[in-house]
Design a protein around this motif. Structure first.
Motif, PDB file in Angstrom:
ATOM      1  N   SER A 122      -4.846   8.624  -3.319  1.00 19.88           N
ATOM      2  CA  SER A 122      -3.652   7.883  -2.898  1.00 19.88           C
ATOM      3  C   SER A 122      -3.072   8.445  -1.605  1.00 19.88           C
ATOM      4  CB  SER A 122      -2.589   7.918  -4.005  1.00 19.88           C
ATOM      5  OG  SER A 122      -3.030   7.209  -5.141  1.00 19.88           O
ATOM      6  N   ASN A 137      -6.462  -0.052  -4.653  1.00 24.40           N
ATOM      7  CA  ASN A 137      -6.571   1.136  -5.510  1.00 24.40           C
ATOM      8  C   ASN A 137      -5.336   1.395  -6.366  1.00 24.40           C
ATOM      9  OD1 ASN A 137      -9.186   1.647  -4.720  1.00 24.40           O
ATOM     10  ND2 ASN A 137      -8.654   3.191  -3.199  1.00 24.40           N
ATOM     11  N   ALA A 154       0.830  -1.213   0.000  1.00 20.99           N
ATOM     12  CA  ALA A 154       0.000   0.000   0.000  1.00 20.99           C
ATOM     13  C   ALA A 154       0.861   1.257   0.000  1.00 20.99           C
ATOM     14  CB  ALA A 154      -0.931  -0.009   1.217  1.00 20.99           C
ATOM     15  N   ASP A 214      -5.282   7.207   1.221  1.00 17.07           N
ATOM     16  CA  ASP A 214      -5.021   5.780   1.464  1.00 17.07           C
ATOM     17  C   ASP A 214      -3.689   5.573   2.171  1.00 17.07           C
ATOM     18  OD1 ASP A 214      -7.381   4.845   0.432  1.00 17.07           O
ATOM     19  OD2 ASP A 214      -6.599   4.478  -1.578  1.00 17.07           O
ATOM     20  N   ASN A 258       0.849   3.574  -3.412  1.00 20.70           N
ATOM     21  CA  ASN A 258       0.268   4.913  -3.338  1.00 20.70           C
ATOM     22  C   ASN A 258       1.325   6.002  -3.452  1.00 20.70           C
ATOM     23  OD1 ASN A 258      -2.715   4.586  -2.797  1.00 20.70           O
ATOM     24  ND2 ASN A 258      -1.920   3.293  -1.178  1.00 20.70           N
ATOM     25  N   PRO A 301      -8.914  -1.113   0.410  1.00 24.47           N
ATOM     26  CA  PRO A 301      -8.759  -0.002  -0.535  1.00 24.47           C
ATOM     27  C   PRO A 301      -7.329   0.524  -0.698  1.00 24.47           C
ATOM     28  CG  PRO A 301     -10.738   0.311   0.774  1.00 24.47           C
ATOM     29  CD  PRO A 301     -10.007  -0.858   1.373  1.00 24.47           C
ATOM     30  N   PRO A 302      -6.548   0.741   0.383  1.00 23.96           N
ATOM     31  CA  PRO A 302      -5.180   1.247   0.177  1.00 23.96           C
ATOM     32  C   PRO A 302      -4.288   0.300  -0.626  1.00 23.96           C
ATOM     33  CG  PRO A 302      -5.844   1.539   2.464  1.00 23.96           C
ATOM     34  CD  PRO A 302      -6.875   0.663   1.828  1.00 23.96           C
ATOM     35  N   SER A 350      -3.677   3.825   5.858  1.00 27.61           N
ATOM     36  CA  SER A 350      -2.957   2.574   6.132  1.00 27.61           C
ATOM     37  C   SER A 350      -1.891   2.778   7.200  1.00 27.61           C
ATOM     38  CB  SER A 350      -2.316   2.041   4.839  1.00 27.61           C
ATOM     39  OG  SER A 350      -1.389   2.968   4.303  1.00 27.61           O
ATOM     40  N   GLU A 406     -12.236  10.267   1.608  1.00 30.12           N
ATOM     41  CA  GLU A 406     -12.117   9.342   0.471  1.00 30.12           C
ATOM     42  C   GLU A 406     -13.436   9.244  -0.280  1.00 30.12           C
ATOM     43  OE1 GLU A 406     -10.408   4.885  -0.564  1.00 30.12           O
ATOM     44  OE2 GLU A 406      -9.790   5.965   1.225  1.00 30.12           O
TER      45      GLU A 406
END
Length: 324
Positions: free
Chosen positions: A80, A300, A51, A83, A55, A296-297, A87, A124
């Motif tokens: 990003s 994506n 992640a 995220d 990102n 998601p992190p 995280s 987000e």
């Protein structure tokens, strides 16, 4: 992983009334022993590294490549960044819990983590809505795209997303801090959530329940409705395009965003439903919460990296130059 009936130091007022515990106790996954939690820490650390790298790579590529300074990529930079922070406030603490069994989290730190988790999630959601609007204008009104979504407008949207996330969720730590906690002080997840902390109070939590439901419906609920409405208009515009190739090409620009929306909203809706149903926290609650925060992190940057030609080519160029 959970330690039953541990005595937790508390902070009290001068007349002896219980105010809040000095710390909460986090747990891992119900039904799993310390050994399994220990081994689960390694994929968790890998997910955090993935992640962070993914990102950070997207943010740096869009920052360096001036031709990517367009609304879609600027919104992707915001996504990003969110995220990346999300995280970083959850995964390291989870890793220490799984690896070393460190369950304690100080009361105020728990409230701060809770605020950041909910506020960043709201940001987000707002960015995903902005990206849906960008796709709507680009497909339904392509000639007006450049004039509608200027750099200044994108910056204002980003500031509005940041402000809304902060304003709506800023009261949460304070309405939790006013509650007395005289039950068990064990939080039933690996991180702090509003619903979880609220259940530990031994007094009336009606204000928390009503306000929590209000912000979920007025923030994530409204965003999801507008995103759905945007895609109805996009689908209608795409179906009206006469060459099938042009229609597919237009809709293909939405695939990455659709994946990001599904990865964010499906676990969020599932988590909200299982919490509203009440009852003791089960494995389903924990799995939904972990999926909502951890997926998601990681997903994506992989989706956008694979589906966005400009980012994919830049990453491949970086690796090819590094290999020489």
């Amino acid at each position: 992983m959970q330690k039953p009936q541990l005595l937790v130091p508390v902070t009290a007022t001068s007349n002896g009334t219980l105010v809040h515990p000095a710390y909460f106790l986090l747990v891992g996954i119900p039904g799993l022993g310390p050994t399994i939690h220990f081994w689960l820490a390694f994929p968790l650390c890998f997910m955090y590294a993935l992640a962070t790298l993914g990102n950070l790579t997207i943010v740096l590529i869009i920052r360096v490549e001036r031709r990517l300074h367009e609304p879609m990529y600027l919104f992707l930079t915001m996504l990003s960044t969110i995220d990346l922070v999300l995280s970083s406030i959850t995964m390291p603490k989870m890793a220490s819990l799984f690896l070393m069994g460190i369950q304690e989290i100080e009361f105020n730190i728990c409230l701060a983590q809770m605020f950041l988790i909910h506020a960043l999630s709201a940001m987000e959601s707002a960015v995903l809505l902005a990206m849906a609007f960008d796709r709507f204008v680009a497909i339904c009104h392509p000639l007006r795209h450049a004039s509608v979504l200027t750099g200044c407008t994108v910056a204002k949207i980003g500031l509005a997303a940041l402000t809304r996330g902060f304003v709506f969720f800023f009261p949460l730590p304070f309405i939790l801090k006013r509650l007395p906690y005289c039950r068990t002080h064990t939080v039933t997840h690996s991180f702090c959530l509003h619903q979880d902390i609220m259940k530990l109070s031994c007094t009336d939590t009606r204000v928390n329940v009503v306000y929590g439901l209000f912000i979920i419906l007025s923030v994530m609920g409204v965003d999801s409705l507008f995103i759905g409405f945007s895609y109805i208009l996009i689908l209608r515009a795409v179906l009206e395009l006469s060459p099938r190739g042009a229609a597919l090409k237009a809709f293909n620009t939405c695939i990455s965003h659709l994946c990001a929306v599904l990865v964010f909203y499906v676990p969020l809706i599932g988590l909200s439903v299982v919490h509203r149903l009440g009852g003791p926290t089960s494995l389903l609650h924990v799995v939904m919460a972990n999926t909502y925060l951890l997926l998601p992190p990681v997903v994506n940057p992989l989706v956008y990296g694979a589906k966005t030609k400009e980012i994919r080519s830049r990453v491949l160029r970086m690796f090819s130059q590094g290999g020489k």
